[in-house]
Design a protein around this motif. Sequence first.
Motif, PDB file in Angstrom:
ATOM      1  N   UNK A  76       0.822  -1.217   0.000  1.00 14.21           N
ATOM      2  CA  UNK A  76       0.000   0.000   0.000  1.00 14.21           C
ATOM      3  C   UNK A  76       0.853   1.263   0.000  1.00 14.21           C
ATOM      4  N   UNK A  77       2.030   1.180   0.656  1.00 15.00           N
ATOM      5  CA  UNK A  77       2.867   2.386   0.709  1.00 15.00           C
ATOM      6  C   UNK A  77       3.745   2.534  -0.528  1.00 15.00           C
ATOM      7  N   UNK A  78       3.549   1.695  -1.526  1.00 11.91           N
ATOM      8  CA  UNK A  78       4.268   1.838  -2.796  1.00 11.91           C
ATOM      9  C   UNK A  78       5.547   1.018  -2.884  1.00 11.91           C
ATOM     10  N   UNK A  79       6.056   0.526  -1.735  1.00 18.15           N
ATOM     11  CA  UNK A  79       7.276  -0.285  -1.793  1.00 18.15           C
ATOM     12  C   UNK A  79       6.984  -1.628  -2.427  1.00 18.15           C
ATOM     13  N   UNK A  80       7.990  -2.192  -3.066  1.00 20.67           N
ATOM     14  CA  UNK A  80       7.817  -3.526  -3.642  1.00 20.67           C
ATOM     15  C   UNK A  80       8.389  -4.546  -2.664  1.00 20.67           C
ATOM     16  N   UNK A  81       7.620  -5.578  -2.342  1.00 21.45           N
ATOM     17  CA  UNK A  81       8.088  -6.548  -1.358  1.00 21.45           C
ATOM     18  C   UNK A  81       8.233  -7.916  -1.993  1.00 21.45           C
ATOM     19  N   UNK A  82       9.298  -8.603  -1.578  1.00 23.33           N
ATOM     20  CA  UNK A  82       9.500  -9.979  -2.022  1.00 23.33           C
ATOM     21  C   UNK A  82       8.770 -10.878  -1.029  1.00 23.33           C
ATOM     22  N   UNK A  83       7.668 -11.439  -1.477  1.00 21.50           N
ATOM     23  CA  UNK A  83       6.817 -12.190  -0.555  1.00 21.50           C
ATOM     24  C   UNK A  83       7.508 -13.460  -0.052  1.00 21.50           C
ATOM     25  N   UNK A  84       8.409 -13.983  -0.856  1.00 23.93           N
ATOM     26  CA  UNK A  84       9.071 -15.223  -0.444  1.00 23.93           C
ATOM     27  C   UNK A  84      10.122 -14.975   0.640  1.00 23.93           C
ATOM     28  N   UNK A  85      10.498 -13.706   0.815  1.00 23.74           N
ATOM     29  CA  UNK A  85      11.496 -13.408   1.860  1.00 23.74           C
ATOM     30  C   UNK A  85      10.846 -12.904   3.137  1.00 23.74           C
ATOM     31  N   UNK A  86       9.528 -12.722   3.125  1.00 26.52           N
ATOM     32  CA  UNK A  86       8.875 -12.156   4.308  1.00 26.52           C
ATOM     33  C   UNK A  86       8.942 -13.119   5.478  1.00 26.52           C
ATOM     34  N   UNK A  87       9.238 -12.550   6.660  1.00 26.63           N
ATOM     35  CA  UNK A  87       9.270 -13.350   7.884  1.00 26.63           C
ATOM     36  C   UNK A  87       7.851 -13.440   8.458  1.00 26.63           C
ATOM     37  N   UNK A  88       7.704 -14.298   9.480  1.00 29.26           N
ATOM     38  CA  UNK A  88       6.388 -14.578  10.048  1.00 29.26           C
ATOM     39  C   UNK A  88       5.592 -13.307  10.387  1.00 29.26           C
ATOM     40  N   UNK A  89       6.261 -12.361  11.072  1.00 25.42           N
ATOM     41  CA  UNK A  89       5.577 -11.150  11.526  1.00 25.42           C
ATOM     42  C   UNK A  89       5.147 -10.274  10.329  1.00 25.42           C
ATOM     43  N   UNK A  90       6.034 -10.171   9.343  1.00 23.59           N
ATOM     44  CA  UNK A  90       5.684  -9.381   8.142  1.00 23.59           C
ATOM     45  C   UNK A  90       4.514 -10.026   7.414  1.00 23.59           C
ATOM     46  N   UNK A  91       4.545 -11.369   7.360  1.00 24.93           N
ATOM     47  CA  UNK A  91       3.465 -12.082   6.675  1.00 24.93           C
ATOM     48  C   UNK A  91       2.131 -11.878   7.385  1.00 24.93           C
ATOM     49  N   UNK A  92       2.194 -11.858   8.713  1.00 22.96           N
ATOM     50  CA  UNK A  92       0.967 -11.681   9.490  1.00 22.96           C
ATOM     51  C   UNK A  92       0.320 -10.342   9.133  1.00 22.96           C
ATOM     52  N   UNK A  93       1.147  -9.298   9.012  1.00 20.97           N
ATOM     53  CA  UNK A  93       0.590  -7.991   8.666  1.00 20.97           C
ATOM     54  C   UNK A  93       0.168  -7.911   7.208  1.00 20.97           C
ATOM     55  N   UNK A  94       0.895  -8.643   6.383  1.00 18.71           N
ATOM     56  CA  UNK A  94       0.586  -8.636   4.946  1.00 18.71           C
ATOM     57  C   UNK A  94      -0.795  -9.237   4.688  1.00 18.71           C
TER      58      UNK A  94
END
Length: 347
Positions: A76-94
């Motif tokens: 949403x904030x425009x950054x591009x995220x690599x979903x395969x590198x997201x950790x548990x906490x980032x995934x929870x928010x995603x």
Amino acid sequence: MTDPILSVRDLAIAYRTGRKESVTAVSGVDLDLYEGQSLALVGESGCGKTTLGLGLLRLLPGLGEITSGSLTYRLKDGRRADLLKMKKEQLRRFRWNEAAMVFQGAMNAFNPVIRIVDHFADTLRDHSDGKQRWTKAEVEARAGELLETVRLDPDRVLQSYPHELSGGMKQRALIALAIALDPQVLVLDEPTTALDLLTQRSIVQQLHELRKKFGFTMVFITHDLGLAAELADRVATMYAGRIIETGSARDIFYAPKHPYTAGLINAVMPVKGERPALESIPGYPPSLKAMPDGCAFNPRCAFATAECKQDRVPLELLTDRPLAMHHSVACLHHDQVILRRKENANV
Ligand SMILES: Nc1ncnc2c1ncn2[C@@H]1O[C@H](COP(=O)(O)OP(=O)(O)OP(=O)(O)O)[C@@H](O)[C@H]1O
Ligand code: SF4
Ligand SMILES: [Mg+2]
């Protein structure tokens, strides 16, 4: 429309079936999803639609895993995220905040011993970005607003247990729950399959209205081509774990270029015009454990030649339109494929 919200490249997903065994359920998937689009993922039972949908949100069950490829999102904030590198906490928010899913078999997706309002409380508190605490009153206000949007009466529904709601009401409540945190992307897996026709119609209407109001990008998984025609701007056909054709709804329903897509359309009765003899596709989809060489559709394909049995056939771009609107097909003989039925009143 140049930067997709979601980009998938060469994605493969496997399920572990024994200590040292696994089956590949999805492979070689390339997919771009552009903001505001509605993409229908269609194909026969077992072709990998749910697996891909779950993979897109990294929601695969314990035995499923993404074994290769890349998966990136524009947050949403425009950054591009690599979903395969997201950790548990980032995934929870995603999840639920950036992208949400309405699961297949949603009738059983609610916890039967938890009231509807508490499902909202859990989702809002567990997945929000942390800026809001979500007091009881805030939860009730947000849940009430969402339930009204899907035409449910909050006074009746909020304090109900799931079994006190009809199938159609449950499905609406689940859609409301999925959009509670205003996700950019909503994946709906067969959201109307278990419902009667009138309820289906009303859910479809609701989805149109919700998209207009909230502007989310939608992936709609279905084996019902009529629904796909109604809800989708773009369609991707899956066969044996791969996307074998993708194009605008118009491309796919009026000028499909893969024999399998054409076969699916020829197998559906049009609702107006002449009533042609329906054609079925001979044979069965292949077993994941015994994929044919070359194009996986070759044992069932009327156009197959020896060449089709050699190498995997990649998607080929057929149009020089902007990428968001391209038509691509994985067939060596696509120039011979003509839809026999011109009348397709479902589109
Ligand atoms: N947990 C699992 N373990 C092993 N294999 C699985 C598992 N889940 C799915 N599969 C296999 O993966 C393949 C794809 O299944 P998937 O559920 O994604 O298909 P689908 O297109 O959604 O089918 P349907 O239209 O019936 O919902 C199937 O062959 C299925 O048997
Ligand atoms: S590549 Fe060959 S076997 Fe595969 S769909 Fe095209 S014609 Fe049929
Ligand atoms: Mg499924």
